[in-house]
Design an enzyme around this catalytic site. Structure first.
Site, mmCIF file in Angstrom:
data_model
loop_
_atom_site.group_PDB
_atom_site.id
_atom_site.type_symbol
_atom_site.label_atom_id
_atom_site.label_comp_id
_atom_site.label_asym_id
_atom_site.label_seq_id
_atom_site.Cartn_x
_atom_site.Cartn_y
_atom_site.Cartn_z
ATOM 1 N N ARG A 101 0.821 -1.205 0.000
ATOM 2 C CA ARG A 101 0.000 0.000 0.000
ATOM 3 C C ARG A 101 0.862 1.264 0.000
ATOM 4 N NH1 ARG A 101 -3.431 1.506 4.391
ATOM 5 N NH2 ARG A 101 -4.791 3.185 3.676
ATOM 6 N N HIS B 44 0.657 4.359 -2.607
ATOM 7 C CA HIS B 44 0.478 5.716 -2.119
ATOM 8 C C HIS B 44 1.634 6.610 -2.583
ATOM 9 C CE1 HIS B 44 -0.408 8.579 1.401
ATOM 10 N NE2 HIS B 44 0.664 9.040 0.830
ATOM 11 N N ASN C 62 -7.468 8.643 7.608
ATOM 12 C CA ASN C 62 -7.769 7.334 7.024
ATOM 13 C C ASN C 62 -6.722 6.836 6.018
ATOM 14 O OD1 ASN C 62 -8.677 9.284 5.295
ATOM 15 N ND2 ASN C 62 -10.844 8.832 5.648
ATOM 16 N N HIS D 96 -5.875 -5.469 -3.184
ATOM 17 C CA HIS D 96 -6.785 -5.600 -2.041
ATOM 18 C C HIS D 96 -6.897 -7.048 -1.569
ATOM 19 C CE1 HIS D 96 -9.043 -1.542 -2.857
ATOM 20 N NE2 HIS D 96 -7.860 -1.384 -2.307
HETATM 21 C C1 LIG Z 1 -11.572 9.939 6.001
HETATM 22 O O1 LIG Z 1 -11.347 10.767 7.130
HETATM 23 C C2 LIG Z 1 -12.043 11.985 7.071
HETATM 24 C C3 LIG Z 1 -11.609 12.838 8.264
HETATM 25 O O2 LIG Z 1 -11.485 12.064 9.420
HETATM 26 C C4 LIG Z 1 -13.546 11.708 7.074
HETATM 27 O O3 LIG Z 1 -14.253 12.922 6.993
HETATM 28 C C5 LIG Z 1 -13.883 10.867 5.843
HETATM 29 O O4 LIG Z 1 -15.242 10.520 5.849
HETATM 30 C C6 LIG Z 1 -13.051 9.605 5.822
HETATM 31 N N1 LIG Z 1 -13.284 8.932 4.558
HETATM 32 C C7 LIG Z 1 -13.475 7.615 4.463
HETATM 33 C C8 LIG Z 1 -13.748 7.101 3.115
HETATM 34 O O5 LIG Z 1 -13.429 6.873 5.411
#
Ligand SMILES: *[C@@H]1O[C@H](CO)[C@@H](O)[C@H](O)[C@H]1NC(C)=O
Ligand SMILES: *[C@@H]1O[C@H](CO)[C@@H](O)[C@H](O)[C@H]1NC(C)=O
Ligand SMILES: *[C@@H]1O[C@H](CO)[C@@H](O)[C@H](O)[C@H]1NC(C)=O
Ligand SMILES: *[C@@H]1O[C@H](CO)[C@@H](O)[C@H](O)[C@H]1NC(C)=O
Length: 317
Positions: free
Chosen positions: A60, A64, A92, A189
């Site tokens: 990953r 990235h 995330n 994945h």
């Molecule tokens: C990723 O993190 C952001 C901020 O914490 C959040 O708003 C968003 O929904 C997250 N996206 C996913 C796909 O989990």
């Protein structure tokens, strides 16, 4: 006389930087660091034995790294007083196992100081991770340079798990990657784990018209809803990406065709005929998947940037 030497050195270094930026080669370190592949492989193997999540993390990390500013090790840089780095971008992103790259770099600095770029270490470590997990192996072209720029908000440029097909195609094509590359690289994945937040949109009603995505197989959806309740408090809750999460195989595609894909971006691969045909092809043939995966990861790995060879992968020289 002195001036002539200086001038020709400048020309040589200009030529070198032009060549470096574009031509990677399997033998790049043949004279300067002949054991580079073996040194990295040994470190990755040891780390993977201690932590089974290391291979998926390193694969990953390569993805990235290459998607932002090319494969230039920018993902490894620490934030500084004046700059928030990619690593500290949206939570995330959740990359880990940076210590494995640090260990490999330490061993390489002992064997051949100042020679091997951190970006090359990531590319090698990704190959080793796939091979160690029972997947294919390949020769890694080397000669990448380490970038000096790493910006937290550029992690927004990574395709998120909520992307639909057209968004995925756009993101990949911006990097010269095709529909075939998208489908083959999604097979990565087959390794790893996903937090609830990355697939909540498919199992609970938020702004969407459905409660559970109708494309998702009902029993699978029910088990995910149990693991990830709507007001999920367990920060580390989530699901493995396919049932054989430490084995690099074509199980990801087999499950996808059964409605057991986890992300919107996985399910999206079935929403276009050409892409759907490839998913079925890879579900039916591990060999076809492996061949396509190797071709695509080599293509992704050739997206190089400009820069230097860092001495510590976490700081610019
Ligand atoms: C990723 O993190 C952001 C901020 O914490 C959040 O708003 C968003 O929904 C997250 N996206 C996913 C796909 O989990
Ligand atoms: C980089 O950040 C990590 C984690 O915060 C820290 O442990 C490490 O010492 C830092 N390295 C450098 C060279 O600043
Ligand atoms: C990152 O932030 C800078 C400054 O706020 C902004 O100009 C740039 O467009 C942002 N980049 C992305 C990818 O969001
Ligand atoms: C994908 O998402 C984008 C942005 O939300 C939207 O404009 C587009 O219509 C969607 N494409 C499909 C095929 O659903």
């Amino acid at each position: 006389m002195g001036d002539v030497i200086v001038a020709s050195l400048v020309i040589v270094s200009l030529l070198v930087s032009l060549v470096d930026a574009h031509a990677l080669s399997v033998d790049y370190y043949a004279k300067t660091c002949p054991d580079v592949d073996a040194i990295v492989a040994k470190v990755v193997k040891k780390a993977a034995m201690g932590d089974s999540t290391v291979p998926s993390a390193l694969l990953r990390m390569h993805f990235h790294d290459c998607f932002i500013r090319g494969c230039d090790g920018s993902v490894l840089l620490n934030s500084t007083k004046t700059n928030k780095a990619e690593k500290d971008g949206t939570p995330n992103i959740s990359l880990h196992a940076f210590y494995v790259i640090d260990h490999a770099k330490e061993e390489l600095e002992a064997a051949c100081p100042g020679v091997v770029s951190c970006a090359d270490i990531i590319a090698l470590a990704a190959r080793d991770s796939v091979a160690l997990s029972g997947g294919p192996s390949w020769e890694v072209p080397k000669g990448r340079k380490d970038g000096r720029i790493s910006i937290a908000n550029e992690t927004k440029l990574l395709p998120p798990p909520t992307f639909n097909f057209s968004q995925l195609i756009q993101s990949f094509s911006q990097r010269g990657l095709s529909l075939q590359d998208l489908v083959a690289l999604s097979g990565g994945h087959t390794l790893g784990f996903a937090h609830c937040s990355s697939f909540q949109n498919r199992i609970h009603k938020f702004n969407s018209s459905f409660d559970v995505d109708p494309a998702m197989e009902p029993q699978f959806a029910a088990s995910l809803r149990q693991t990830c309740p709507i007001h999920n408090k367990a920060r580390n809750a989530g699901s493995i990406m396919d049932p054989t999460a430490t084995v690099f195989d074509n199980m990801y595609y087999k499950h996808l065709v059964q409605g057991r894909g986890l992300f919107t971006s996985d399910q999206a691969l079935l929403s276009n005929l050409e892409s759907k045909n490839l998913v079925h092809k890879f579900a039916e043939s591990q060999e076809a998947f492996e061949k396509a995966f190797v071709k695509s990861i080599l293509k992704m790995g050739s997206l190089v940037g400009e820069g230097e060879v860092r001495l510590d992968c976490r700081v610019v020289r």
